[in-house]
Scaffold this motif. Structure first.
Motif, PDB file in Angstrom:
ATOM      1  N   LEU A 201       0.807  -1.211   0.000  1.00  0.00           N
ATOM      2  CA  LEU A 201       0.000   0.000   0.000  1.00  0.00           C
ATOM      3  C   LEU A 201       0.842   1.264   0.000  1.00  0.00           C
ATOM      4  CD1 LEU A 201      -2.861  -0.923   2.471  1.00  0.00           C
ATOM      5  CD2 LEU A 201      -3.020  -0.632   0.007  1.00  0.00           C
ATOM      6  N   ASN A 202       1.989   1.208   0.654  1.00  0.00           N
ATOM      7  CA  ASN A 202       2.833   2.401   0.748  1.00  0.00           C
ATOM      8  C   ASN A 202       3.828   2.512  -0.390  1.00  0.00           C
ATOM      9  OD1 ASN A 202       1.627   3.310   3.165  1.00  0.00           O
ATOM     10  ND2 ASN A 202       2.821   1.823   4.322  1.00  0.00           N
TER      11      ASN A 202
ATOM     12  N   VAL B  46      -0.236  -0.339   8.409  1.00  0.00           N
ATOM     13  CA  VAL B  46       0.075   1.078   8.589  1.00  0.00           C
ATOM     14  C   VAL B  46       0.071   1.759   7.224  1.00  0.00           C
ATOM     15  CG1 VAL B  46       1.784   2.751   9.377  1.00  0.00           C
ATOM     16  CG2 VAL B  46       1.462   0.604  10.639  1.00  0.00           C
ATOM     17  N   ILE B  47      -0.797   2.746   7.058  1.00  0.00           N
ATOM     18  CA  ILE B  47      -0.879   3.480   5.801  1.00  0.00           C
ATOM     19  C   ILE B  47      -0.168   4.824   5.990  1.00  0.00           C
ATOM     20  CG2 ILE B  47      -2.423   4.566   4.131  1.00  0.00           C
ATOM     21  CD1 ILE B  47      -4.463   2.406   4.732  1.00  0.00           C
ATOM     22  N   GLU B  48       1.004   4.946   5.362  1.00  0.00           N
ATOM     23  CA  GLU B  48       1.836   6.134   5.538  1.00  0.00           C
ATOM     24  C   GLU B  48       1.410   7.273   4.625  1.00  0.00           C
ATOM     25  OE1 GLU B  48       5.717   4.671   4.757  1.00  0.00           O
ATOM     26  OE2 GLU B  48       5.825   3.456   6.585  1.00  0.00           O
TER      27      GLU B  48
ATOM     28  N   THR C 235      -2.276   5.699  -1.367  1.00  0.00           N
ATOM     29  CA  THR C 235      -3.019   4.465  -1.157  1.00  0.00           C
ATOM     30  C   THR C 235      -4.367   4.524  -1.866  1.00  0.00           C
ATOM     31  OG1 THR C 235      -1.946   4.004   0.959  1.00  0.00           O
ATOM     32  CG2 THR C 235      -4.102   3.003   0.590  1.00  0.00           C
ATOM     33  N   LYS C 236      -5.030   5.658  -1.759  1.00  0.00           N
ATOM     34  CA  LYS C 236      -6.319   5.806  -2.425  1.00  0.00           C
ATOM     35  C   LYS C 236      -6.161   5.700  -3.944  1.00  0.00           C
ATOM     36  CE  LYS C 236      -9.022   8.858  -0.660  1.00  0.00           C
ATOM     37  NZ  LYS C 236      -9.696  10.125  -0.299  1.00  0.00           N
ATOM     38  N   THR C 237      -5.087   6.269  -4.473  1.00  0.00           N
ATOM     39  CA  THR C 237      -4.825   6.188  -5.911  1.00  0.00           C
ATOM     40  C   THR C 237      -4.597   4.746  -6.335  1.00  0.00           C
ATOM     41  OG1 THR C 237      -3.882   8.412  -5.982  1.00  0.00           O
ATOM     42  CG2 THR C 237      -3.273   6.909  -7.763  1.00  0.00           C
ATOM     43  N   LEU C 238      -3.804   4.010  -5.552  1.00  0.00           N
ATOM     44  CA  LEU C 238      -3.519   2.614  -5.857  1.00  0.00           C
ATOM     45  C   LEU C 238      -4.788   1.773  -5.806  1.00  0.00           C
ATOM     46  CD1 LEU C 238      -1.593   0.302  -6.429  1.00  0.00           C
ATOM     47  CD2 LEU C 238      -1.045   0.222  -3.986  1.00  0.00           C
TER      48      LEU C 238
END
Length: 265
Positions: free
Chosen positions: A103-104, A137-139, A144-147
């Protein structure tokens, strides 16, 4: 096969990856209204040559170190666990947990990375679900939203896992576009409390408004199954419905159940 506790070394984990000992079991996800298996969740396992089975909590943290040393992730094993289910008629989807590094964007530069292609090799993307666990953990929320949006645009569905054990999940439910909400087993198992049942009904109403599906995890008794049904939840998984097993076992079992159902009709 026997199951016991032990703590391996990082070198042993690396060797297990090289030898193909780290593989995936699957656990079925049921459509309660249709009384059928609609999906499976892939669960990583280490099956040692002597038959000992290690759960991810015993070795998963050591796998990242192995990747840094050039050892390959178990992508072929992950793909193989899902491939047979995608070829059934009708097909069955497969879900995997995804890590913070995914995610990061610290492991791959976007959704088209080579390892993602290897994982999805031959799999219909609409038969693929990636699960974001509560502990992730979403840094970089925007990245993340784009992915997530990129993956969803390709047909991959996104699930929010372990809902009910942390406030971060409520924030993520409101922040990120998801397709599936998986309610944690600890929440399901406390449904005898009236307030919890009311919250569950509220989530069902929210799912109708926001357009996501709810799966109740950790169903271990008939009473729990009855309670989630009474709350309006139509999808569930847990030991009461089906224990984790090899992909071959569940493929055979699904075909047996479908044949049995056809004969009875």
């Amino acid at each position: 096969m026997r199951q016991k506790q032990s703590r391996p070394s990082a070198e042993e984990v690396g060797a297990a990856l090289e030898n193909g000992e780290i593989t995936y079991f699957v656990q079925p996800i049921f459509d309660l209204e249709q009384d059928r298996i609609e999906g499976v969740e892939a669960l990583i396992r280490w099956v040692k040559p002597d038959g000992e089975i290690l759960l991810p909590g015993q070795f998963l943290d050591l796998m990242a170190d192995s990747y840094k040393r050039g050892v390959r992730p178990p992508l072929e094993e992950a793909n193989a666990a899902a491939l047979g289910f995608s070829k059934l008629d009708p097909p069955i989807y497969c879900g995997w947990n995804i890590s913070s590094k995914f995610l990061n964007n610290t492991v791959l530069p976007g959704a088209d990375a080579e390892w993602l292609k290897a994982l999805l090799n031959g799999l219909p993307q609409e038969m693929t679900v990636f699960e974001i666990v509560e502990s992730t953990v979403i840094e970089n929320p925007e990245a993340t939203k784009t992915l997530i949006n990129r993956l969803r645009s390709k047909g991959v569905r996104i699930a929010l896992d372990d809902f009910g054990i942390g406030m971060s999940n409520l924030e993520r439910l409101l922040e990120y576009p998801i397709d599936i909400l998986k309610i944690d087993r600890s929440f399901v198992q406390s449904l005898t409390r009236g307030s919890r049942e009311g919250i569950m009904r509220g989530l069902v109403e929210m799912s109708k408004t926001m357009g996501f599906e709810i799966i109740a995890e950790g169903i271990e008794t008939q009473n729990q199954l009855d309670l989630v049904r009474a709350a309006g939840i139509t999808h569930a998984q847990g030991y009461f419905l089906g224990k984790p097993g090899t992909a071959d076992y569940w493929l055979e079992e699904i075909l047996r159940r479908r044949s049995q159902k056809t004969t009875s009709e």
